[in-house]
Design an enzyme around this catalytic site. Structure first.
Site, mmCIF file in Angstrom:
data_model
loop_
_atom_site.group_PDB
_atom_site.id
_atom_site.type_symbol
_atom_site.label_atom_id
_atom_site.label_comp_id
_atom_site.label_asym_id
_atom_site.label_seq_id
_atom_site.Cartn_x
_atom_site.Cartn_y
_atom_site.Cartn_z
ATOM 1 N N GLU A 146 18.666 62.875 32.079
ATOM 2 C CA GLU A 146 20.045 63.135 32.512
ATOM 3 C C GLU A 146 20.651 64.171 31.582
ATOM 4 O O GLU A 146 20.388 64.166 30.371
ATOM 5 C CB GLU A 146 20.888 61.856 32.469
ATOM 6 C CG GLU A 146 22.370 62.149 32.752
ATOM 7 C CD GLU A 146 23.209 60.941 33.110
ATOM 8 O OE1 GLU A 146 22.803 59.820 32.745
ATOM 9 O OE2 GLU A 146 24.256 61.119 33.735
ATOM 10 N N CYS B 163 24.724 58.822 35.797
ATOM 11 C CA CYS B 163 26.080 58.994 36.333
ATOM 12 C C CYS B 163 26.350 60.416 36.796
ATOM 13 O O CYS B 163 27.258 60.659 37.591
ATOM 14 C CB CYS B 163 27.111 58.612 35.287
ATOM 15 S SG CYS B 163 27.110 56.869 34.898
ATOM 16 N N ASN C 62 23.142 56.201 42.341
ATOM 17 C CA ASN C 62 22.741 55.781 40.987
ATOM 18 C C ASN C 62 23.155 54.330 40.779
ATOM 19 O O ASN C 62 22.603 53.441 41.385
ATOM 20 C CB ASN C 62 23.323 56.739 39.946
ATOM 21 C CG ASN C 62 23.029 56.293 38.525
ATOM 22 O OD1 ASN C 62 21.910 55.897 38.230
ATOM 23 N ND2 ASN C 62 24.011 56.300 37.653
ATOM 24 N N GLU C 63 24.156 54.120 39.946
ATOM 25 C CA GLU C 63 24.565 52.731 39.656
ATOM 26 C C GLU C 63 25.664 52.307 40.609
ATOM 27 O O GLU C 63 26.788 52.034 40.189
ATOM 28 C CB GLU C 63 25.074 52.645 38.215
ATOM 29 C CG GLU C 63 23.980 52.425 37.217
ATOM 30 C CD GLU C 63 24.498 52.332 35.793
ATOM 31 O OE1 GLU C 63 25.667 52.685 35.535
ATOM 32 O OE2 GLU C 63 23.709 51.911 34.931
#
Ligand code: AHR
Length: 654
Positions: free
Chosen positions: A43, A239, A370-371
């Protein structure tokens, strides 16, 4: 005398108490281990891309940061006849709107620009650097640009000249060599002559990039990744996929094609943490999706792109796209598969080919969000899954079960996604070392017929007492991760992938710690956690086989953890043993069924005297694996597992 006798007796009692037998069932059929079992999570956080692995040395090379001259300094005496103007042609060039117009006139003082780099520029003695500048001369015919590499003392380490000409925009490319190593150098550009010129994309790269690619990646950092022999690389996050708002999400199509036309955006980590504010953190996308795929191919890792599913980060705005307006997001996913795998006759396959890779990248899996969490994710995931599976039934989809390993968010998504027969669930756990020790059996009882598991982000978070709140990559964290990973390996039939997170951090530009690999502008170092990852990924084997103590898996008894694999290709048995306790363990490692009962085993040990020990840029090798060898006889290897140690034992199958 009395004390030493007591000490001796205590030592003896420790040894006797700690004596145990671990049985490795070498003839068990073994659970097939996925080829992409141990991988990398990339990331752009902590200056991982710009200022990190992307080797560009000029910060804000195209003047597109919010403040157009951030990173630049204009050298101009008061009343100078020379000047600059920031131009913005956003109507005609929305992706690359800004450039500089310089008016140059003879003067008593020098007129020029300096770029400060990302916390300075790292230069290496005798290395050549590629400088390129886009320029258009609109007035005058004697303009000269003198480029200089300058160290912190102001000494010039290398210089060259460019004489631009003609009104058409042209790329001028020259090389200059640095006569010395410098941690925090700068680039000066001095202007002489009379006239007017426009400048854009002022770029400086070392020539020792990974595979010598122009405009490429930092060699030392890619080498550390390659050395792990990773099974996959997940990109671009994290993120960053989601964005703080949808406007700020990662859009892969804006990261491919000519670098000059990749639209820069603010990096979401620029403003995420007030206590680690990084106002100069932007994404130039010089490292874009083509480069990620290329990196994956270079290091033999399966590519695993994660795409935005119409949801911004739920820790921030939580913005969502209405479900009836998801089409562009879904189209991005479908087009990405074409970009990676399509023939050169397809639109996106052709772009891949034009960028230098006519062969497909063999994309097999993709992450949807993603999350993410909540009903809104379930709704969007189903729409995505239907569309992708209809066109590409073989693509495996990775879906989110939220940011935590348990609790309400997890408990909503986990059963729901199982009911939807999701392919792979992405579990995340950032937790204290103790959590990892306690959870070494987490997957022993998971449903063998349900979705596969991707341990997509995890790290042991130890808090260092002296640096309050600053979580560091100490040995205790590495030890606990290793213990937990024996549980992942033992359950390799359902845990198909795992990656530590985050991967990279610049010592002077990080927002999140701990991280696997740290660096400054010149050097890099691996953390104990890196060596743990490497222990597993470089020794992954082909089949997980049982290693038992008293007929039970070894997952915390007397602080011991163990897993074993067979490598059918290398004809080896590999055992990982973690002693997370303060007492040495005397272990008879019994290889049940090994035909020829004697031989020599290789043993690699990672240990440290103090759980809080860390590697640093000054002492990068304080904690690193030490290799030795040991004889085993009649199928038994007598082994000492030192307190707080991790070891990898390899024996050849005869
Ligand atoms: O790894 C850092 C962050 O942790 C990732 O961006 C996110 O997915 C998680 O919350």
């Amino acid at each position: 005398m009395k004390n030493s006798l007591l000490g001796y007796l205590l030592l003896l009692s420790n040894i006797i108490v700690a004596q145990k037998t671990f049985v490795v069932q070498t003839t068990a059929p073994g659970k097939e281990i996925s080829k992409s079992m141990w991988g990398i999570f990339f990331e752009d956080i902590n200056l991982a891309a710009d200022g990190g692995i992307y080797a560009e040395l000029v910060k804000n090379r195209s003047f597109e940061f919010d403040q157009p001259l951030m990173g630049w300094r204009e050298h101009r005496r008061n009343g100078s006849p020379s000047s600059l103007l920031v131009q913005n042609r956003s109507t005609t060039h929305p992706q690359n709107p800004r450039y500089l117009t310089l008016t140059i006139k003879p003067d008593t003082a020098r007129y020029g620009l300096t770029n400060e780099g990302f916390r300075g520029m790292g230069l290496k003695k005798d290395l050549a650097y590629d400088l390129s500048i886009w320029a258009s001369v609109t007035e005058g015919n004697d303009l000269t640009l003198k480029a200089e590499l300058v160290n912190q003392k102001g000494e010039v380490l290398g210089s060259t000249e460019i004489k631009p000409s003609g009104k058409d925009w042209k790329k001028y490319a020259v090389q200059l060599k640095s006569s010395d190593t410098a941690q925090k150098a700068k680039l000066n550009i001095w202007f002489t002559g009379t006239g007017k010129l426009d400048l854009d994309m002022i770029s400086l790269f070392p020539t020792d990039t990974w595979k010598g690619r122009k405009g490429g990646l930092r060699n030392d950092l890619v080498q550390l990744l390659a050395d792990m022999k990773p099974g996959f690389i997940r990109f671009p996050g994290g993120c960053i996929v989601e964005g703080r708002t949808l406007e700020n999400r990662y859009q892969w199509k804006k990261t491919v094609g000519n670098v000059e036309n990749r639209e820069l955006i603010i990096n979401r980590w620029n403003t995420e943490f007030a206590h680690r504010s990084t106002p100069d953190y932007f994404q130039s996308f010089g490292l874009g999706f083509f480069e990620y795929f290329q990196l994956a191919a270079d290091i033999g890792a399966e590519p695993l792109p994660i795409l935005n599913c119409g949801m911004a980060c739920q820790f921030n705005s939580g913005e969502v796209v209405p479900t009836n307006q998801l089409d562009p997001y879904i189209q991005d996913a479908l087009d990405l598969i074409e970009f990676a795998n399509g023939t050169v006759q397809t639109k996106w396959g052709k772009l891949r080919s034009d960028m230098g890779h006519p062969e497909p990248f063999h994309l097999k899996m993709m992450g949807v969000g993603n999350e993410q969490w909540g009903e809104q994710y379930l709704e969007r995931y189903q729409i995505f899954a239907k569309a992708i599976k209809e066109k590409y039934p073989d693509i495996q989809l990775v879906s989110s079960v939220g940011p935590f390993s348990g609790g309400d968010l997890f408990n909503l998504l986990n059963p729901a996604l199982r009911a939807l027969k999701a392919d792979i669930l992405d579990e995340h756990y950032y937790a204290p070392p103790d959590w990892f020790l306690r959870n070494a059996r987490r997957y022993d009882k998971y449903d063998r017929n349900g979705p596969k598991i991707f341990a997509g982000e995890y790290a042991g978070h130890s808090t260092n007492r002296e640096l309050v709140g600053e979580k560091r990559n100490n040995f205790q964290a590495a030890l606990s991760e290793a213990a937990f990973m024996t549980g992942l390996e033992r359950n390799a039939d359902i845990v198909r992938m795992a990656s530590y997170a985050p991967l990279f951090a610049h010592l002077e530009g990080w927002q999140w710690a701990p991280d696997l690999i740290w660096y400054d502008n010149v050097k890099s170092y691996a953390t104990p956690s890196y060596y743990v990852q490497k222990f597993f990924s470089a020794n992954k084997g082909t089949n997980a086989i049982p290693v038992l103590m008293n007929n039970d898996v070894i997952a915390g008894q007397d602080s011991c953890y163990a897993s074993a694999v067979m490598d059918k290709n290398q004809k080896e048995i590999i055992v990982k043993i973690v002693n997370a306790g303060p007492t040495a363990q005397m272990i008879d490692l019994k290889f049940d069924g090994l035909k020829k009962g004697s031989g020599r085993a290789t043993v690699e040990v990672l240990k440290s005297e103090n759980l809080e020990d860390i590697n640093t840029i000054g002492s990068p090798d304080k904690i690193k694996p030490v290799e030795s060898s040991l004889d085993y006889k009649k199928g038994v290897l007598k082994l000492q597992a030192l307190p707080a140690s991790i070891q990898v034992i390899k024996v050849k199958l005869q």
